[in-house]
Scaffold this motif. Structure first.
Motif, PDB file in Angstrom:
ATOM      1  N   THR A 121     -19.385  24.844 -32.540  1.00  0.00           N
ATOM      2  CA  THR A 121     -20.813  25.093 -32.765  1.00  0.00           C
ATOM      3  C   THR A 121     -21.683  24.103 -31.989  1.00  0.00           C
ATOM      4  OG1 THR A 121     -20.966  23.661 -34.723  1.00  0.00           O
ATOM      5  CG2 THR A 121     -20.293  25.954 -35.072  1.00  0.00           C
ATOM      6  N   TRP A 122     -21.057  23.115 -31.339  1.00  0.00           N
ATOM      7  CA  TRP A 122     -21.790  22.099 -30.575  1.00  0.00           C
ATOM      8  C   TRP A 122     -22.035  22.524 -29.133  1.00  0.00           C
ATOM      9  CZ3 TRP A 122     -19.344  16.610 -31.678  1.00  0.00           C
ATOM     10  CH2 TRP A 122     -19.383  16.358 -33.056  1.00  0.00           C
ATOM     11  N   GLY A 123     -21.187  23.393 -28.605  1.00  0.00           N
ATOM     12  CA  GLY A 123     -21.274  23.759 -27.197  1.00  0.00           C
ATOM     13  C   GLY A 123     -19.911  24.187 -26.703  1.00  0.00           C
ATOM     14  N   ALA A 124     -19.694  24.132 -25.381  1.00  0.00           N
ATOM     15  CA  ALA A 124     -18.426  24.567 -24.806  1.00  0.00           C
ATOM     16  C   ALA A 124     -18.180  23.841 -23.491  1.00  0.00           C
ATOM     17  CB  ALA A 124     -18.424  26.081 -24.580  1.00  0.00           C
ATOM     18  N   GLY A 125     -16.915  23.877 -23.076  1.00  0.00           N
ATOM     19  CA  GLY A 125     -16.546  23.380 -21.753  1.00  0.00           C
ATOM     20  C   GLY A 125     -16.729  21.880 -21.581  1.00  0.00           C
ATOM     21  N   GLU A 126     -17.105  21.480 -20.353  1.00  0.00           N
ATOM     22  CA  GLU A 126     -17.210  20.066 -20.022  1.00  0.00           C
ATOM     23  C   GLU A 126     -18.295  19.358 -20.825  1.00  0.00           C
ATOM     24  OE1 GLU A 126     -15.020  18.442 -18.079  1.00  0.00           O
ATOM     25  OE2 GLU A 126     -14.000  20.385 -18.137  1.00  0.00           O
ATOM     26  N   GLY A 127     -19.382  20.059 -21.135  1.00  0.00           N
ATOM     27  CA  GLY A 127     -20.428  19.450 -21.944  1.00  0.00           C
ATOM     28  C   GLY A 127     -19.923  19.096 -23.332  1.00  0.00           C
ATOM     29  N   LEU A 128     -19.104  19.973 -23.916  1.00  0.00           N
ATOM     30  CA  LEU A 128     -18.544  19.691 -25.234  1.00  0.00           C
ATOM     31  C   LEU A 128     -17.598  18.500 -25.162  1.00  0.00           C
ATOM     32  CD1 LEU A 128     -18.064  20.311 -28.188  1.00  0.00           C
ATOM     33  CD2 LEU A 128     -16.392  22.051 -27.494  1.00  0.00           C
ATOM     34  N   LYS A 129     -16.780  18.422 -24.110  1.00  0.00           N
ATOM     35  CA  LYS A 129     -15.858  17.287 -23.963  1.00  0.00           C
ATOM     36  C   LYS A 129     -16.628  15.974 -23.892  1.00  0.00           C
ATOM     37  CE  LYS A 129     -12.319  20.014 -21.582  1.00  0.00           C
ATOM     38  NZ  LYS A 129     -11.551  20.203 -20.324  1.00  0.00           N
ATOM     39  N   ALA A 130     -17.714  15.953 -23.141  1.00  0.00           N
ATOM     40  CA  ALA A 130     -18.520  14.738 -23.033  1.00  0.00           C
ATOM     41  C   ALA A 130     -19.108  14.338 -24.381  1.00  0.00           C
ATOM     42  CB  ALA A 130     -19.635  14.939 -22.010  1.00  0.00           C
ATOM     43  N   ARG A 131     -19.550  15.315 -25.134  1.00  0.00           N
ATOM     44  CA  ARG A 131     -20.136  15.004 -26.444  1.00  0.00           C
ATOM     45  C   ARG A 131     -19.080  14.476 -27.402  1.00  0.00           C
ATOM     46  NH1 ARG A 131     -23.873  18.839 -30.436  1.00  0.00           N
ATOM     47  NH2 ARG A 131     -24.092  17.246 -32.068  1.00  0.00           N
ATOM     48  N   ALA A 206     -13.302  26.695 -27.518  1.00  0.00           N
ATOM     49  CA  ALA A 206     -14.537  26.143 -26.960  1.00  0.00           C
ATOM     50  C   ALA A 206     -14.267  25.082 -25.904  1.00  0.00           C
ATOM     51  CB  ALA A 206     -15.392  25.554 -28.084  1.00  0.00           C
ATOM     52  N   LEU A 207     -13.142  24.387 -26.024  1.00  0.00           N
ATOM     53  CA  LEU A 207     -12.786  23.356 -25.052  1.00  0.00           C
ATOM     54  C   LEU A 207     -12.227  23.940 -23.756  1.00  0.00           C
ATOM     55  CD1 LEU A 207     -11.207  20.806 -27.538  1.00  0.00           C
ATOM     56  CD2 LEU A 207     -13.209  20.358 -26.097  1.00  0.00           C
ATOM     57  N   GLY A 208     -12.105  25.246 -23.686  1.00  0.00           N
ATOM     58  CA  GLY A 208     -11.623  25.889 -22.471  1.00  0.00           C
ATOM     59  C   GLY A 208     -10.344  26.671 -22.655  1.00  0.00           C
TER      60      GLY A 208
END
Length: 326
Positions: A121-131, A206-208
């Protein structure tokens, strides 16, 4: 054998749509069984040998643990390195809770991280990994944690310079199995489809498509190959296997030790260890007696709202302990 009858009864009663039971011995002998359905809805598909199961949290010991220990063998890191040594994004954030957490603590679920968070629910992909890396995770009492293994997956990506989905896997394991040869899981309420050959875990999706905590698929044969390699001492170096089996409270690195109430059965030897996965899968290894076993099911098809598999797993484990001759 009694273990086979227990699984046959579970499928016949509808406890699980389908099941694959396998036993492997240290000398290579195997017994396998496939029963029931790989999918019931939207149309029935019979379970066949060679179908891939979503291994869910078995990803933790069968992939992430092994890859971290392999990196240790190669001198890329040490188990007692701090996570922040390899993921410096944490260092510039003042008083980041994870600055003092070691790789070993994450592997042993001893860091005190939360068990789970709805990261999808926070986001997806590289942006989620950074968060995930920069989130100020609260630390409490040690306990089983998906978050810790998600962080270990990000560590592996950094060490190898490629996504987890690009890591080589042995035969019978996959991050992207052919859907037509895969076992269905849930009719996902937010993806609006029956998942087949697509990771069930929302955070891994969500992480890919995969994370350090979930995303691995495997056939019964592929899983038994891994268990046989552990029994035979060829899964990793002898030094790494010995370190893996050193106790850390109720756990080993990556695995759950035998203890009262665990799901491998009370008749397992005291050195036995194992792991389960949310989709209805589980593996257990008894090095003292020289055998290991896997029970792979699609218990969450078409819904996760179902009875616990713990009684079935314990019954099968006890039957095997009584029957198996190492």
């Amino acid at each position: 054998m009694r273990a086979r009858a227990l699984v046959e009864e579970a499928v016949a009663r509808g406890m699980v749509p389908g099941a694959a039971l396998g036993v492997v011995h240290a000398d290579g002998r195997r017994e396998i069984l496939h029963l029931g359905w790989a999918q019931r809805v939207p149309e029935p598909v019979a379970l066949e040998e060679g179908f891939y199961f979503d291994l869910a949290s078995l990803t933790k010991p069968l992939f992430t643990l092994r890859e971290v220990l392999r990196a240790v063998e190669e001198g890329l890191l040490d188990l007692d390195d701090l996570l922040s040594q390899h993921l410096p994004e944490m260092l510039w954030l003042k008083d980041h809770p994870l600055k003092g957490v070691s790789v070993r603590a994450l592997l042993a679920h001893a860091a005190g991280l939360p068990a789970w968070e709805a990261l999808y629910t926070w986001g997806a992909g590289e942006g989620l990994k950074a968060r995930v890396l920069q989130h100020p995770w609260p630390l409490g009492e040690p306990g089983y944690s998906d978050i810790g293994y998600i962080l270990l997956g990000l560590l592996l990506e950094r060490l190898r310079g490629k996504p987890l989905a690009a890591f080589p896997l042995p035969e019978g394991l996959s991050f992207s199995p052919p859907p037509e040869r895969s076992v269905a899981t849930e009719l996902c309420p937010w993806r609006k489809r029956v998942l087949r050959g697509e990771v069930h875990d929302e955070n891994a999706f969500a992480l890919g498509g995969t994370g350090g905590h979930a995303g691995l698929f495997g056939t019964l044969g592929g899983v038994l190959d891994q268990l046989a390699a552990i029994l035979q001492g060829t899964w990793l170096s002898r030094a790494a296997l010995e370190e893996m089996q050193r106790p850390h409270g109720e756990r080993l690195l990556g695995w759950e030790r035998k203890r009262p109430g665990w799901q491998g059965g009370s008749l397992a030897s005291e050195r036995a260890f194992g792991h389960t996965g949310f989709t209805g899968v589980g593996v257990w290894i008894d090095p003292e007696r020289g055998y290991a076993w896997a029970l792979l099911t699609n218990a969450i098809h078409p819904t996760r709202h179902r009875p616990s598999l713990a009684p079935l797993r314990r019954a099968v484990g006890n039957a095997l302990a009584a029957e198996v001759r190492g």
